[in-house]
Design a protein around this motif. Structure first.
Motif, PDB file in Angstrom:
ATOM      1  N   GLY A  11       0.822  -1.215   0.000  1.00 44.67           N
ATOM      2  CA  GLY A  11       0.000   0.000   0.000  1.00 44.67           C
ATOM      3  C   GLY A  11       0.846   1.251   0.000  1.00 44.67           C
ATOM      4  O   GLY A  11       0.560   2.212  -0.717  1.00 44.67           O
ATOM      5  N   LEU A  12       1.900   1.261   0.783  1.00 46.33           N
ATOM      6  CA  LEU A  12       2.813   2.402   0.806  1.00 46.33           C
ATOM      7  C   LEU A  12       3.473   2.594  -0.548  1.00 46.33           C
ATOM      8  O   LEU A  12       3.575   3.708  -1.054  1.00 46.33           O
ATOM      9  CB  LEU A  12       3.875   2.199   1.890  1.00 46.33           C
ATOM     10  N   SER A  13       3.902   1.502  -1.158  1.00 43.94           N
ATOM     11  CA  SER A  13       4.525   1.566  -2.473  1.00 43.94           C
ATOM     12  C   SER A  13       3.567   2.155  -3.515  1.00 43.94           C
ATOM     13  O   SER A  13       3.948   3.010  -4.316  1.00 43.94           O
ATOM     14  CB  SER A  13       4.978   0.178  -2.902  1.00 43.94           C
ATOM     15  N   ARG A  14       2.314   1.697  -3.487  1.00 37.81           N
ATOM     16  CA  ARG A  14       1.324   2.221  -4.437  1.00 37.81           C
ATOM     17  C   ARG A  14       1.060   3.712  -4.201  1.00 37.81           C
ATOM     18  O   ARG A  14       0.942   4.485  -5.143  1.00 37.81           O
ATOM     19  CB  ARG A  14       0.029   1.422  -4.339  1.00 37.81           C
ATOM     20  N   GLN A  15       0.984   4.121  -2.937  1.00 37.44           N
ATOM     21  CA  GLN A  15       0.746   5.537  -2.618  1.00 37.44           C
ATOM     22  C   GLN A  15       1.895   6.409  -3.117  1.00 37.44           C
ATOM     23  O   GLN A  15       1.680   7.473  -3.688  1.00 37.44           O
ATOM     24  CB  GLN A  15       0.571   5.719  -1.120  1.00 37.44           C
TER      25      GLN A  15
END
Length: 94
Positions: A11-15
């Motif tokens: 999720g952090l990577s996508r954000q």
């Protein structure tokens, strides 16, 4: 005892990727000076060793690290013995 597992980072990577895409900054461009990755002022000098030390000291005295985050960003010794270095600082102190 239960084992602690690291949190998923997908999720952090996508954000981060969405943020970069929305600013029009790619992964490599975000690291390049002047490409929207940061707002530091940079100046590159090529001077003999002692003059290079003096110039770096002038920058650090004129733009204190605590207020401007002043630092020698990179440096190298050239074949003829001169020092090429880049000073970096914030444009103004708050």
């Amino acid at each position: 005892m239960s084992r602690l597992t690291p949190p998923p980072l997908g999720g952090l990577s996508r954000q981060l990727q969405r943020t970069r895409n929305s600013r029009g900054v790619g992964r490599d461009a975000a690291r390049m000076p002047g490409a929207g990755g940061d707002s530091f002022v940079r100046e590159t000098f090529t001077l003999p060793r002692e003059a290079a030390r003096t110039k770096a000291r002038e920058w650090l005295d004129r733009y204190p690290k605590a207020a401007y985050w002043t630092s020698v960003e990179s440096w190298r010794t050239l074949p003829e013995g001169d020092i090429e270095f880049t000073m970096r600082r914030l444009p103004s102190a708050d």
